[in-house]
Design a protein around this motif. Structure first.
Motif, PDB file in Angstrom:
ATOM      1  N   LEU A   1       0.808  -1.214   0.000  1.00  0.00           N
ATOM      2  CA  LEU A   1       0.000   0.000   0.000  1.00  0.00           C
ATOM      3  C   LEU A   1       0.842   1.265   0.000  1.00  0.00           C
ATOM      4  N   THR A   2       2.167   1.127   0.162  1.00  0.00           N
ATOM      5  CA  THR A   2       3.058   2.284  -0.007  1.00  0.00           C
ATOM      6  C   THR A   2       3.514   2.424  -1.456  1.00  0.00           C
ATOM      7  N   GLY A   3       3.079   1.481  -2.318  1.00  0.00           N
ATOM      8  CA  GLY A   3       3.422   1.564  -3.735  1.00  0.00           C
ATOM      9  C   GLY A   3       4.624   0.748  -4.136  1.00  0.00           C
ATOM     10  N   ASP A   4       5.058  -0.201  -3.295  1.00  0.00           N
ATOM     11  CA  ASP A   4       6.216  -1.040  -3.625  1.00  0.00           C
ATOM     12  C   ASP A   4       5.750  -2.228  -4.474  1.00  0.00           C
ATOM     13  N   PHE A   5       5.651  -2.024  -5.798  1.00  0.00           N
ATOM     14  CA  PHE A   5       5.148  -3.085  -6.668  1.00  0.00           C
ATOM     15  C   PHE A   5       6.241  -4.042  -7.118  1.00  0.00           C
ATOM     16  N   PHE A   6       7.504  -3.690  -6.863  1.00  0.00           N
ATOM     17  CA  PHE A   6       8.557  -4.696  -7.077  1.00  0.00           C
ATOM     18  C   PHE A   6       8.333  -5.853  -6.104  1.00  0.00           C
TER      19      PHE A   6
ATOM     20  N   HIS B   1       1.472   7.011  -7.240  1.00  0.00           N
ATOM     21  CA  HIS B   1       2.202   6.574  -8.429  1.00  0.00           C
ATOM     22  C   HIS B   1       1.634   5.243  -8.908  1.00  0.00           C
ATOM     23  N   PRO B   2       1.377   5.098 -10.193  1.00  0.00           N
ATOM     24  CA  PRO B   2       0.850   3.817 -10.707  1.00  0.00           C
ATOM     25  C   PRO B   2       1.943   2.748 -10.728  1.00  0.00           C
ATOM     26  N   ILE B   3       1.540   1.532 -10.974  1.00  0.00           N
ATOM     27  CA  ILE B   3       2.478   0.410 -11.035  1.00  0.00           C
ATOM     28  C   ILE B   3       3.451   0.605 -12.209  1.00  0.00           C
ATOM     29  N   ASP B   4       4.716   0.239 -11.998  1.00  0.00           N
ATOM     30  CA  ASP B   4       5.705   0.366 -13.070  1.00  0.00           C
ATOM     31  C   ASP B   4       5.523  -0.758 -14.084  1.00  0.00           C
ATOM     32  N   ASN B   5       6.011  -0.539 -15.290  1.00  0.00           N
ATOM     33  CA  ASN B   5       5.784  -1.493 -16.391  1.00  0.00           C
ATOM     34  C   ASN B   5       6.426  -2.851 -16.130  1.00  0.00           C
ATOM     35  N   ASP B   6       7.649  -2.849 -15.548  1.00  0.00           N
ATOM     36  CA  ASP B   6       8.335  -4.124 -15.297  1.00  0.00           C
ATOM     37  C   ASP B   6       7.545  -5.005 -14.339  1.00  0.00           C
ATOM     38  N   SER B   7       7.071  -4.399 -13.241  1.00  0.00           N
ATOM     39  CA  SER B   7       6.316  -5.177 -12.247  1.00  0.00           C
ATOM     40  C   SER B   7       4.986  -5.649 -12.843  1.00  0.00           C
TER      41      SER B   7
ATOM     42  N   ASP C   1       4.313  -6.280 -16.038  1.00  0.00           N
ATOM     43  CA  ASP C   1       4.565  -7.378 -16.984  1.00  0.00           C
ATOM     44  C   ASP C   1       4.864  -8.680 -16.248  1.00  0.00           C
ATOM     45  N   ARG C   2       5.591  -8.566 -15.146  1.00  0.00           N
ATOM     46  CA  ARG C   2       5.964  -9.799 -14.424  1.00  0.00           C
ATOM     47  C   ARG C   2       4.747 -10.441 -13.765  1.00  0.00           C
ATOM     48  N   ILE C   3       3.879  -9.628 -13.183  1.00  0.00           N
ATOM     49  CA  ILE C   3       2.666 -10.189 -12.551  1.00  0.00           C
ATOM     50  C   ILE C   3       1.760 -10.819 -13.617  1.00  0.00           C
ATOM     51  N   VAL C   4       1.623 -10.157 -14.755  1.00  0.00           N
ATOM     52  CA  VAL C   4       0.799 -10.710 -15.843  1.00  0.00           C
ATOM     53  C   VAL C   4       1.394 -12.026 -16.345  1.00  0.00           C
ATOM     54  N   LEU C   5       2.727 -12.085 -16.451  1.00  0.00           N
ATOM     55  CA  LEU C   5       3.388 -13.320 -16.862  1.00  0.00           C
ATOM     56  C   LEU C   5       3.076 -14.461 -15.902  1.00  0.00           C
TER      57      LEU C   5
END
Length: 948
Positions: free
Chosen positions: A551-556, A607-613, A615-619
């Motif tokens: 919830l702090t935005g750490d999507f890595f 801040h929205p989710i970054d593209n790398d994170s 793509d990895r979750i979708v994978l």
């Protein structure tokens, strides 16, 4: 030559005193004004003024003064002023002060006599001293020790003058008699020092005559005795046996300074195990008994030197050294642990680890401010022990896992890295570590620690119960889904916006709302403005770390959670026979991943989710929907294989570093070896016999290392003048830590005698000349060796330039030959060093000076370019070789070096191969100081094109 002076005072010449004012004050009867005037005169003289008009005034009005302060200032004035003319002859007016000095040497006041005798120690003019010698000798028998001790020093300084032996022929005899009858410790020390300096044989005979009483002598005298022993034994090593007994007897002296010097002398003279053990014991006693941190650090340096040369003996002292951890100073603790970690053996590992465990437990008390940093050092030490000796891992791993939730993030990261390595290298501990990790996972508060712990859970949960517990633990730490909710008002507003009549209808609603402080309020809104933003659902207090971090935005971290769940589900398919349970777990995992994606794309977070994170979750979601055998193999086996490979490379690198530190053998085939068993042992003590054995072993194994290779010396010779110049000069440059020595050879190539030849040097950068140049006379076609010492204070590139000036009998003007510049290379000051990736990143973030150099090279291969930069900059590549494998057209590597001044140099090389085959990119240099960053950048710019 530079004049010697004992008085150094800062003086601001902004408002200089006028000589007439000083003269008036000196002629008056006011003693405080006279003292002030003398001080001003001395300060002006020290700052380059001559003031010749004051000498007669001082002789008339200051010499007769009875005030002690005035007399002391008078002697300082006489010490500073010029006493000789340009030809070196004593000035006639100096005769005026001789009578005053003689009167002072016979003065009834002891202080006046003493300071006058001390003043004579700093006089070099024989004509002034010669009339005073009878008075000096009379003071050798004075009743007051203050006068006797200064009289002895005066005799010594007179005897050391060029003509001193003619002035005082029987000085050693007189001082030897004084030494035999003297009772005052300081006077006795001065007398022995005089014999040691001027008549070493007499000092040696006196010492050997009174061997049994050396332990009863005063501290000052014992220190001089140790100095004498060191000098005698270095000159004649065959006699060291009888002197080492004296040193060992002094190890029990009450003075800590004496026993410290004893230990140092013992180590320098003998390599016998008995002597080294005695010295090590002494250092350990000092380490515990001294409260001064500086003393402790110096003693630890001595122990570190012993560890390098006599490791087998130091291994037995490991627990004594460890007791230094009781000091609260972090530098002492760090140095102690560094020494101990290199002395660990299978015999003492259990004791060391037990001690370290006790220290870790102590850090939990929280009494000291830097407990977290100390705990991190201890964890790293235990980690190192467990890697070297895996059998002790089981005794420490569970204790350290209590610190996974440590408030000191660096300490927690070290713990989780240790756990990750141990669970791979000690398969027997896998079950207990996984169980403990799942139990304590909720305590972890740092995202980096959570990421590593999740990786461990995903890789090492193998059985059905472990996999299910892993999934359950992650779900509990994520809390209830969804991560955010949209209020009913927002839904109603959305519905109205979608209705065609929404433009003409206004809907208002009133309902109670709970505010942040827990009170109720009435909220009303119209349809056009009734949209409430989505709000975060915090969940219960039990659902902690993962949810709060997401919830702090750490999507890595969210991507790591998704990967861990994917691995656990894939493993669950292998160990769970029930397809229903597998499908249920898969569904729950995908729901978590979808919720994370919704959270990342919502407006709840800034801040929205970054593209790398993303793509990895979708994978991960796609893998759970459709999994093939190849994909399963990659996820469940390849990851761990890569980790195993990384560990083996790390171990290989450490082994190579140990080999690099090992001493290189330089034994020659025709070196002499003495056979210990065939030697005569008559009159030799056990210590001498041991010493002979050690020397023979060193000689046989090639431990006596040669200082330097003669071939390398030729590379350091620089030509300073041309072959056609009347004076040819070349310099051999020696760089040793803070000193640069220029050994300049000057050759007179003419048929004339060169007079007043002087080598004049100047410097740029942080270089400083130590001594002033001297004048020489050079015969026709002869040569002269001139040495120049230069001090270095930083790694900034320096330049030495200058000229040779001389006169000839035919030409009245001075001739000047300009010398080539000498550039001091930064490579002489930096050497390859090793640090951890974490330490490198920390320093990279902290250092403020950066120099960015663009890649511009004819080299077209990335690895070849990197090797060239490493060779040119004398740095160590921290990036593992496996990370540099492959042909991808990109290369990034970190380099590290340390200077002799303790400065760190960090370099990042990032290059890319262009379509035309050329390399592009940047080399970034960071350091704490500007000098090393600029100098290293200049060096790289010069060298990177592939030149020499």
């Amino acid at each position: 030559m530079e004049k010697s002076c004992t008085l150094l005072i800062h003086f601001d010449k902004g408002t200089p005193a006028i000589a007439n004012e000083i003269k008036e004050a000196l002629e008056g009867n006011d003693v405080p004004a006279k003292i002030d005037a003398m001080k001003k005169a001395i300060m002006l003289l020290l700052n380059g003024e001559t003031l010749p008009q004051l000498f007669i005034t001082i002789v008339r009005y200051v010499l007769p003064s009875e005030d002690h302060t005035v007399q002391k200032l008078l002697l300082l004035y006489l010490e500073i002023i010029e006493k000789t003319d340009a030809r070196g002859r004593v000035l006639p007016e100096m005769i005026l002060i001789c009578q005053n000095l003689r009167n002072n040497l016979q003065h009834p006041n002891e202080y006046i006599r003493g300071v006058t005798l001390r003043f004579l120690c700093r006089l070099n003019e024989t004509e002034i001293i010669e009339p005073l010698i009878p008075s000096v000798l009379q003071n050798l028998e004075h009743r007051h020790p203050f006068i006797r001790r200064n009289a002895i020093l005066a005799v010594m300084s007179i005897y050391k003058l060029p003509q001193g032996e003619q002035l005082l022929v029987d000085a050693p005899d007189m001082i030897e008699k004084v030494l035999s009858t003297e009772q005052d410790p300081s006077a006795k020390r001065n007398a022995f020092l005089m014999l040691f300096t001027c008549a070493q044989d007499r000092a040696t005979n006196y010492l050997l005559t009174h061997v049994d009483r050396v332990s009863e002598w005063g501290e000052l005298l014992q220190m001089v005795v140790l100095e004498l022993i060191g000098k005698v034994c270095r000159t004649n090593r065959g006699e060291k046996g009888k002197y080492i007994k004296i040193i060992i007897s002094l190890l029990n002296a009450p003075s800590t300074a004496v026993i410290y010097e004893c230990a140092g002398t013992l180590v320098s003279l003998s390599s016998a195990p008995t002597a080294i053990r005695a010295a090590a014991n002494t250092y350990c006693q000092l380490l515990l008994s001294q409260s001064d941190n500086n003393v402790k650090l110096i003693v630890l340096d001595r122990l570190n030197e012993l560890k390098s040369s006599h490791r087998d003996i130091m291994v037995d002292m490991i627990m004594d050294v460890l007791r230094a951890l009781s000091s609260p100073n972090l530098d002492i603790r760090r140095k102690t642990l560094d020494i101990v970690l290199e002395l660990i053996t299978p015999r003492n590992i259990s004791e060391v680890v037990l001690m370290l465990k006790k220290e870790v437990v102590k850090t939990q008390s929280g009494e000291l401010e830097k407990n977290g940093e100390y705990r991190q050092m201890l964890i790293q030490a235990i980690h190192s022990c467990a890697i070297k000796f895996p059998e002790v891992a089981s005794t420490v791993v569970h204790l350290l896992m209590d610190f996974l939730g440590d408030s000191n993030v660096a300490s927690a990261i070290d713990v989780v890295a240790f756990v990750r390595e141990i669970i791979e290298t000690n398969p027997k501990l896998r079950v207990s570590i996984i169980t403990r990790l799942l139990d304590t996972f909720y305590q972890i508060r740092a995202a980096r620690v959570c990421s590593c712990a999740l990786w461990i859970i995903g890789e090492y949960c193998l059985s059905l119960s472990e996999v299910e517990s892993g999934i359950s633990t992650i779900k509990q730490c994520l809390g209830e889904l969804p991560f955010y909710s949209v209020s009913e008002e927002g839904e109603a507003a959305d519905a109205l916006k979608k209705t065609p009549q929404a433009n003409s209808i206004t809907v208002s609603s009133r309902r109670p709302a709970i505010l942040a402080d827990g009170t109720y309020a009435t909220q009303s809104a119209a349809s056009e403005t009734a949209f409430s933003p989505p709000t975060i659902v915090q969940g219960s207090l039990a659902s902690g770390n993962l949810r709060s971090l997401l919830l702090t935005g750490d999507f890595f971290l969210g991507a790591v959670v998704a990967c861990t769940l994917t691995k656990l589900i894939l493993r669950l398919e292998e160990v769970q026979p029930s397809k229903v349970e597998v499908n249920k777990a898969t569904t729950q995992a995908m729901l978590i991943m979808v919720s994370m994606l919704q959270l990342g794309q919502s407006s709840v977070l800034p801040h929205p989710i970054d593209n790398d994170s993303y793509d990895r979750i979708v994978l991960c979601m796609r893998l759970l929907c459709n999994t093939g055998d190849e994909i399963r193999k990659i996820w469940l086996q390849s990851c761990r294989q890569s980790f195993v490979k990384m560990l083996s490379e790390k171990q290989l690198q450490e082994t190579e570093e140990l080999k690099a530190k090992a001493q290189v053998s330089h034994a020659q085939p025709d070196d002499l070896i003495d056979f210990y068993h065939l030697k005569s042992r008559k009159g030799m003590s056990q210590l001498e016999l041991e010493d002979e054995v050690q020397d023979d072993l060193k000689r046989a194994t090639g431990e006596f290392v040669k200082d330097a290779d003669d071939a390398n010396k030729l590379n350091r010779i620089l030509q300073l003048t041309g072959f056609s110049d009347p004076v040819y000069a070349e310099a051999y440059v020696t760089v040793h830590h803070y000193d640069i020595v220029l050994d300049v050879t000057v050759i007179n190539r003419t048929k004339e005698t060169l007079q007043n030849l002087c080598l004049e040097l100047a410097t740029m950068g942080d270089l400083k000349l130590v001594e002033r140049p001297q004048n020489y006379t050079l015969a026709p076609e002869s040569s002269k060796q001139i040495k120049a010492n230069i001090k270095v204070s930083s790694t900034e590139t320096g330049v030495i330039f200058g000229n040779i000036v001389y006169e000839t009998s035919n030409v009245l003007e001075r001739t000047v030959v300009v010398l080539n510049d000498i550039h001091i290379d930064i490579m002489d000051y930096i050497s390859p060093a090793v640090c951890t990736d974490a330490a490198f990143r920390t320093m990279w973030a902290e250092f403020e000076w950066e120099n960015k150099v663009a890649v511009n090279s004819v080299i077209q291969d990335e690895k070849e370019f990197l090797d060239h930069i490493i060779k040119s900059t004398n740095m160590k590549c921290l990036t593992a070789p496996s990370a540099l494998d492959g042909e991808c057209g990109f290369l990034a590597a970190n380099l590290y070096a340390k200077s002799v001044f303790g400065e760190d140099a960090l370099v990042n090389v990032s290059v890319e191969k262009q379509a035309d085959g050329k390399l592009s990119g940047y080399i970034r240099i960071r350091s704490k100081t500007q000098g090393i960053a600029l100098s290293l950048g200049d060096k790289i710019t010069l060298k990177q094109k592939g030149g020499s």
